[in-house]
Design a protein around this motif. Structure first.
Motif, PDB file in Angstrom:
ATOM      1  N   ALA A  24       0.828  -1.204   0.000  1.00  0.00           N
ATOM      2  CA  ALA A  24       0.000   0.000   0.000  1.00  0.00           C
ATOM      3  C   ALA A  24       0.864   1.257   0.000  1.00  0.00           C
ATOM      4  CB  ALA A  24      -0.914  -0.001   1.224  1.00  0.00           C
ATOM      5  N   GLN A  41      -3.091   5.228  -0.375  1.00  0.00           N
ATOM      6  CA  GLN A  41      -4.015   4.163   0.018  1.00  0.00           C
ATOM      7  C   GLN A  41      -4.226   4.140   1.531  1.00  0.00           C
ATOM      8  OE1 GLN A  41      -1.639   1.240  -2.030  1.00  0.00           O
ATOM      9  NE2 GLN A  41      -3.352   0.717  -3.395  1.00  0.00           N
ATOM     10  N   ILE A  42      -3.148   4.329   2.267  1.00  0.00           N
ATOM     11  CA  ILE A  42      -3.255   4.361   3.734  1.00  0.00           C
ATOM     12  C   ILE A  42      -4.133   5.528   4.169  1.00  0.00           C
ATOM     13  CG2 ILE A  42      -1.983   4.658   5.903  1.00  0.00           C
ATOM     14  CD1 ILE A  42      -1.546   1.911   4.719  1.00  0.00           C
ATOM     15  N   THR A  86      -7.731   4.725   3.631  1.00  0.00           N
ATOM     16  CA  THR A  86      -8.163   3.787   4.672  1.00  0.00           C
ATOM     17  C   THR A  86      -8.387   4.531   5.985  1.00  0.00           C
ATOM     18  OG1 THR A  86      -7.012   1.946   3.619  1.00  0.00           O
ATOM     19  CG2 THR A  86      -7.479   1.732   5.972  1.00  0.00           C
ATOM     20  N   ALA A  98      -7.786  -2.328   8.230  1.00  0.00           N
ATOM     21  CA  ALA A  98      -6.909  -1.170   8.048  1.00  0.00           C
ATOM     22  C   ALA A  98      -5.546  -1.422   8.685  1.00  0.00           C
ATOM     23  CB  ALA A  98      -7.561   0.080   8.653  1.00  0.00           C
ATOM     24  N   ASN A 118      -4.092  -4.325   9.062  1.00  0.00           N
ATOM     25  CA  ASN A 118      -3.376  -5.254   8.175  1.00  0.00           C
ATOM     26  C   ASN A 118      -2.748  -4.509   6.997  1.00  0.00           C
ATOM     27  OD1 ASN A 118      -3.945  -7.519   9.711  1.00  0.00           O
ATOM     28  ND2 ASN A 118      -5.804  -7.996   8.586  1.00  0.00           N
ATOM     29  N   GLU A 119      -3.481  -3.562   6.458  1.00  0.00           N
ATOM     30  CA  GLU A 119      -2.960  -2.765   5.340  1.00  0.00           C
ATOM     31  C   GLU A 119      -1.738  -1.957   5.773  1.00  0.00           C
ATOM     32  OE1 GLU A 119      -4.634   0.814   2.601  1.00  0.00           O
ATOM     33  OE2 GLU A 119      -6.014  -0.859   2.954  1.00  0.00           O
ATOM     34  N   GLU A 161       1.227  -4.330   6.145  1.00  0.00           N
ATOM     35  CA  GLU A 161       1.766  -4.712   4.837  1.00  0.00           C
ATOM     36  C   GLU A 161       2.574  -3.578   4.214  1.00  0.00           C
ATOM     37  OE1 GLU A 161      -1.544  -6.053   2.471  1.00  0.00           O
ATOM     38  OE2 GLU A 161      -1.926  -7.741   3.815  1.00  0.00           O
ATOM     39  N   ALA A 162       2.168  -2.340   4.493  1.00  0.00           N
ATOM     40  CA  ALA A 162       2.876  -1.181   3.948  1.00  0.00           C
ATOM     41  C   ALA A 162       4.133  -0.838   4.754  1.00  0.00           C
ATOM     42  CB  ALA A 162       1.945   0.022   3.904  1.00  0.00           C
TER      43      ALA A 162
END
Length: 148
Positions: free
Chosen positions: A2, A6-7, A10, A112, A114-115, A118-119
């Motif tokens: 992300a 994108q963050i 979210t 959110a 998790n995103e 991942e980022a």
């Protein structure tokens, strides 16, 4: 992976859901009635005050990521928690509605988190992790207040 954009999108959804739950909790604080009035009135105030603080923290994180925080009606634009129902339920109905709201908030914010993980955005991870802990406690306190 992300991106900051994108963050921030979210986080805008988390902000909107927090604001929606804040509005519902504050409205119930004003309108609760019945034998559990005092305890629920105080619990709702404690919770909406905590959410108000977190709204500011989320908006400031959005700004730190280089995007303007939403204002006015735009705050609720991405919310998935409904604020359209303006009926005044029983005290127990209020608590049930808020429990459902916190559960929806927790599910959405876990995604959110998790995103952010991942980022590799550790600051957003920390913020969301702390907020999740707070909402888990609020949901628990509400569930414990339900009449059986």
């Amino acid at each position: 992976m992300a991106t900051n954009k994108q963050i921030t999108e979210t986080l805008k959804r988390v902000l909107g859901n927090t604001y929606a739950l804040y509005l519902k909790t504050h409205g119930y604080h004003w309108n609760v009635e019945g034998p559990s009035f005092k305890s629920l009135h105080e619990l709702f105030e404690e919770q909406y005050t905590q959410m108000w603080q977190s709204i500011d923290e989320i908006a400031e994180r959005i700004r730190m990521l280089g995007t303007f925080a939403p204002m006015g009606g735009e705050i609720l634009a991405g919310a998935t928690i409904d604020t359209a129902d303006n009926s005044v339920p029983s005290a127990n109905g209020m608590v049930q509605n808020l429990v459902a709201g916190h559960e929806a908030w927790l599910e959405d914010t876990a995604a959110a988190l998790n995103e952010a993980e991942e980022a590799g955005d550790t600051a957003t991870e920390t913020l969301l992790g702390d907020l999740i802990t707070g909402h888990e406690k609020m949901a628990w306190m509400l569930r414990a207040s339900l009449e059986r």
